[in-house]
Write a protein that holds these residues in place. Structure first.
Motif, PDB file in Angstrom:
ATOM      1  N   ALA A   1      14.618  30.179 -38.952  1.00  0.00           N
ATOM      2  CA  ALA A   1      13.226  29.430 -39.819  1.00  0.00           C
ATOM      3  C   ALA A   1      13.654  28.034 -39.951  1.00  0.00           C
ATOM      4  CB  ALA A   1      12.923  30.058 -41.067  1.00  0.00           C
ATOM      5  N   ALA A   2      14.953  27.483 -39.822  1.00  0.00           N
ATOM      6  CA  ALA A   2      15.323  26.204 -39.927  1.00  0.00           C
ATOM      7  C   ALA A   2      14.589  25.217 -38.588  1.00  0.00           C
ATOM      8  CB  ALA A   2      16.677  25.827 -40.065  1.00  0.00           C
ATOM      9  N   PRO A   3      13.854  24.407 -38.921  1.00  0.00           N
ATOM     10  CA  PRO A   3      13.492  23.403 -37.890  1.00  0.00           C
ATOM     11  C   PRO A   3      14.444  22.708 -37.167  1.00  0.00           C
ATOM     12  CG  PRO A   3      12.888  22.265 -39.847  1.00  0.00           C
ATOM     13  CD  PRO A   3      13.393  23.737 -40.270  1.00  0.00           C
ATOM     14  N   ALA A   4      14.460  22.516 -35.853  1.00  0.00           N
ATOM     15  CA  ALA A   4      15.568  21.775 -35.110  1.00  0.00           C
ATOM     16  C   ALA A   4      15.088  20.455 -34.982  1.00  0.00           C
ATOM     17  CB  ALA A   4      15.988  22.592 -33.882  1.00  0.00           C
ATOM     18  N   THR A   5      14.736  19.539 -35.932  1.00  0.00           N
ATOM     19  CA  THR A   5      14.382  18.317 -35.657  1.00  0.00           C
ATOM     20  C   THR A   5      15.484  17.159 -35.572  1.00  0.00           C
ATOM     21  OG1 THR A   5      12.612  18.906 -37.412  1.00  0.00           O
ATOM     22  CG2 THR A   5      12.820  16.415 -37.177  1.00  0.00           C
ATOM     23  N   ALA A   6      15.324  16.519 -34.410  1.00  0.00           N
ATOM     24  CA  ALA A   6      16.536  15.463 -34.201  1.00  0.00           C
ATOM     25  C   ALA A   6      15.644  14.252 -34.607  1.00  0.00           C
ATOM     26  CB  ALA A   6      16.670  15.352 -32.829  1.00  0.00           C
ATOM     27  N   TYR A   7      16.106  13.590 -35.740  1.00  0.00           N
ATOM     28  CA  TYR A   7      15.528  12.210 -36.289  1.00  0.00           C
ATOM     29  C   TYR A   7      15.960  11.222 -35.279  1.00  0.00           C
ATOM     30  CZ  TYR A   7      13.736  14.877 -40.271  1.00  0.00           C
ATOM     31  OH  TYR A   7      13.262  15.918 -41.007  1.00  0.00           O
ATOM     32  N   PRO A   8      15.232  10.334 -35.038  1.00  0.00           N
ATOM     33  CA  PRO A   8      15.744   9.188 -34.263  1.00  0.00           C
ATOM     34  C   PRO A   8      16.749   8.096 -34.784  1.00  0.00           C
ATOM     35  CG  PRO A   8      13.462   8.500 -35.086  1.00  0.00           C
ATOM     36  CD  PRO A   8      13.822   9.884 -35.488  1.00  0.00           C
ATOM     37  N   TRP A   9      16.839   7.805 -36.129  1.00  0.00           N
ATOM     38  CA  TRP A   9      17.928   6.977 -36.516  1.00  0.00           C
ATOM     39  C   TRP A   9      19.153   7.584 -37.360  1.00  0.00           C
ATOM     40  CZ3 TRP A   9      17.586   2.428 -34.258  1.00  0.00           C
ATOM     41  CH2 TRP A   9      16.069   2.099 -33.837  1.00  0.00           C
ATOM     42  N   CYS A  10      20.347   7.133 -37.018  1.00  0.00           N
ATOM     43  CA  CYS A  10      21.372   7.699 -37.607  1.00  0.00           C
ATOM     44  C   CYS A  10      22.371   6.242 -38.271  1.00  0.00           C
ATOM     45  CB  CYS A  10      22.631   8.082 -36.390  1.00  0.00           C
ATOM     46  SG  CYS A  10      21.816   9.292 -35.387  1.00  0.00           S
ATOM     47  N   VAL A  11      22.754   6.579 -39.419  1.00  0.00           N
ATOM     48  CA  VAL A  11      23.767   5.786 -40.209  1.00  0.00           C
ATOM     49  C   VAL A  11      25.260   6.052 -39.548  1.00  0.00           C
ATOM     50  CG1 VAL A  11      24.845   5.081 -42.492  1.00  0.00           C
ATOM     51  CG2 VAL A  11      22.317   5.778 -42.287  1.00  0.00           C
ATOM     52  N   GLN A  12      25.666   5.068 -39.004  1.00  0.00           N
ATOM     53  CA  GLN A  12      26.896   5.169 -38.293  1.00  0.00           C
ATOM     54  C   GLN A  12      27.868   4.211 -38.996  1.00  0.00           C
ATOM     55  OE1 GLN A  12      25.739   4.401 -34.416  1.00  0.00           O
ATOM     56  NE2 GLN A  12      24.976   6.309 -33.978  1.00  0.00           N
ATOM     57  N   GLY A  13      29.052   4.658 -39.031  1.00  0.00           N
ATOM     58  CA  GLY A  13      30.202   3.791 -39.710  1.00  0.00           C
ATOM     59  C   GLY A  13      31.400   4.478 -39.649  1.00  0.00           C
ATOM     60  N   ARG A  14      32.356   3.849 -40.368  1.00  0.00           N
ATOM     61  CA  ARG A  14      33.947   4.288 -40.478  1.00  0.00           C
ATOM     62  C   ARG A  14      33.944   5.617 -41.224  1.00  0.00           C
ATOM     63  NH1 ARG A  14      38.648   0.751 -42.650  1.00  0.00           N
ATOM     64  NH2 ARG A  14      36.523  -0.179 -43.593  1.00  0.00           N
ATOM     65  N   ASP A  15      33.108   5.725 -42.212  1.00  0.00           N
ATOM     66  CA  ASP A  15      32.997   7.148 -43.125  1.00  0.00           C
ATOM     67  C   ASP A  15      32.616   8.361 -42.525  1.00  0.00           C
ATOM     68  OD1 ASP A  15      34.188   5.120 -44.969  1.00  0.00           O
ATOM     69  OD2 ASP A  15      32.361   5.193 -45.934  1.00  0.00           O
ATOM     70  N   MET A  16      31.964   7.906 -41.292  1.00  0.00           N
ATOM     71  CA  MET A  16      31.171   9.281 -40.865  1.00  0.00           C
ATOM     72  C   MET A  16      31.708   9.546 -39.502  1.00  0.00           C
ATOM     73  SD  MET A  16      27.900   7.658 -42.037  1.00  0.00           S
ATOM     74  CE  MET A  16      28.165   6.498 -43.409  1.00  0.00           C
ATOM     75  N   GLY A  17      31.488  10.816 -38.911  1.00  0.00           N
ATOM     76  CA  GLY A  17      32.120  10.911 -37.548  1.00  0.00           C
ATOM     77  C   GLY A  17      30.862  10.257 -36.618  1.00  0.00           C
ATOM     78  N   TYR A  18      31.045  10.633 -35.193  1.00  0.00           N
ATOM     79  CA  TYR A  18      29.884  10.169 -34.353  1.00  0.00           C
ATOM     80  C   TYR A  18      29.047  11.354 -34.242  1.00  0.00           C
ATOM     81  CZ  TYR A  18      27.472   8.726 -30.389  1.00  0.00           C
ATOM     82  OH  TYR A  18      26.426   8.136 -29.406  1.00  0.00           O
ATOM     83  N   PRO A  19      27.724  11.395 -34.213  1.00  0.00           N
ATOM     84  CA  PRO A  19      26.874  10.286 -34.248  1.00  0.00           C
ATOM     85  C   PRO A  19      26.451   9.795 -35.511  1.00  0.00           C
ATOM     86  CG  PRO A  19      25.625  12.136 -33.899  1.00  0.00           C
ATOM     87  CD  PRO A  19      27.028  12.604 -34.032  1.00  0.00           C
ATOM     88  N   GLY A  20      27.049  10.345 -36.643  1.00  0.00           N
ATOM     89  CA  GLY A  20      26.748   9.911 -38.167  1.00  0.00           C
ATOM     90  C   GLY A  20      25.731  10.843 -38.751  1.00  0.00           C
ATOM     91  N   ASP A  21      25.069  10.080 -39.748  1.00  0.00           N
ATOM     92  CA  ASP A  21      24.144  10.980 -40.459  1.00  0.00           C
ATOM     93  C   ASP A  21      22.901  10.810 -39.895  1.00  0.00           C
ATOM     94  OD1 ASP A  21      22.422  12.178 -42.335  1.00  0.00           O
ATOM     95  OD2 ASP A  21      22.696  10.460 -43.873  1.00  0.00           O
ATOM     96  N   CYS A  22      22.205  11.585 -38.999  1.00  0.00           N
ATOM     97  CA  CYS A  22      20.930  11.379 -38.382  1.00  0.00           C
ATOM     98  C   CYS A  22      19.831  12.335 -39.030  1.00  0.00           C
ATOM     99  CB  CYS A  22      21.193  11.974 -36.848  1.00  0.00           C
ATOM    100  SG  CYS A  22      22.564  11.013 -35.939  1.00  0.00           S
ATOM    101  N   SER A  23      19.415  11.467 -40.042  1.00  0.00           N
ATOM    102  CA  SER A  23      18.332  12.190 -40.858  1.00  0.00           C
ATOM    103  C   SER A  23      17.199  11.100 -41.432  1.00  0.00           C
ATOM    104  CB  SER A  23      18.997  12.685 -42.284  1.00  0.00           C
ATOM    105  OG  SER A  23      19.503  12.000 -42.837  1.00  0.00           O
ATOM    106  N   TYR A  24      17.182  10.067 -40.611  1.00  0.00           N
ATOM    107  CA  TYR A  24      16.128   9.242 -40.761  1.00  0.00           C
ATOM    108  C   TYR A  24      15.046   8.977 -39.874  1.00  0.00           C
ATOM    109  CZ  TYR A  24      19.904   8.241 -43.920  1.00  0.00           C
ATOM    110  OH  TYR A  24      20.899   8.375 -45.148  1.00  0.00           O
ATOM    111  N   GLU A  25      13.663   9.128 -40.303  1.00  0.00           N
ATOM    112  CA  GLU A  25      12.712   9.050 -39.471  1.00  0.00           C
ATOM    113  C   GLU A  25      12.297   7.365 -38.957  1.00  0.00           C
ATOM    114  OE1 GLU A  25       9.112  10.876 -40.906  1.00  0.00           O
ATOM    115  OE2 GLU A  25      10.360  12.717 -41.398  1.00  0.00           O
ATOM    116  N   THR A  26      12.715   6.500 -39.906  1.00  0.00           N
ATOM    117  CA  THR A  26      12.399   5.040 -39.410  1.00  0.00           C
ATOM    118  C   THR A  26      13.404   4.154 -39.655  1.00  0.00           C
ATOM    119  OG1 THR A  26      11.734   4.591 -42.018  1.00  0.00           O
ATOM    120  CG2 THR A  26       9.932   5.206 -40.563  1.00  0.00           C
TER     121      THR A  26
END
Length: 126
Positions: free
Chosen positions: A61-86
């Protein structure tokens, strides 16, 4: 096979006067625990199966949405936190941290969608 919970009641005396016990009419603790063990095993299997089916239903039931923008940095792994639409949402989340915004690689390298030709009707135009 008849079984009693009180084996002492099914005891009798032999012709020589010794105490004998008729094993056909008694239930030892071993046979009770074996049936209880089977019951517990069946309950555990039911719980496991129910949990597995529930998790499968939730995952489907969970949607498989791939948001286009990711917060990336030293604290996160690659590709980072990809939960942003804009891009602005991404920048707001990245501000105050040692982080930057990047394009989600799942979106950037996604296979192009197939182009379906328009339906032209029953007959072709000449």
């Amino acid at each position: 096979m008849e079984c009693t919970l009180f084996p002492a009641l099914s005891e009798g005396r032999s012709a020589e006067g010794r105490m004998i016990q008729d094993d056909r009419h008694s239930c030892g603790l071993h046979s009770i625990s074996r049936s209880r063990s089977k019951e517990i095993t069946m309950i555990r299997k039911g719980i496991f199966l129910g949990t597995a089916l529930f998790m499968l239903a939730v995952a489907a039931a969970a949607p498989a949405t791939a948001y286009p923008w990711c917060v990336q940095g030293r604290d996160m792994g690659y590709p980072g936190d990809c939960s942003y639409e804009t891009y602005e949402q991404c920048l707001a989340s990245a501000s105050g941290r040692v982080a930057f915004c990047g394009i989600n690689p799942r979106v950037a390298f996604r296979a192009p969608r197939a182009v379906v030709p328009a339906y032209e009707g029953r007959h072709r135009k000449r």
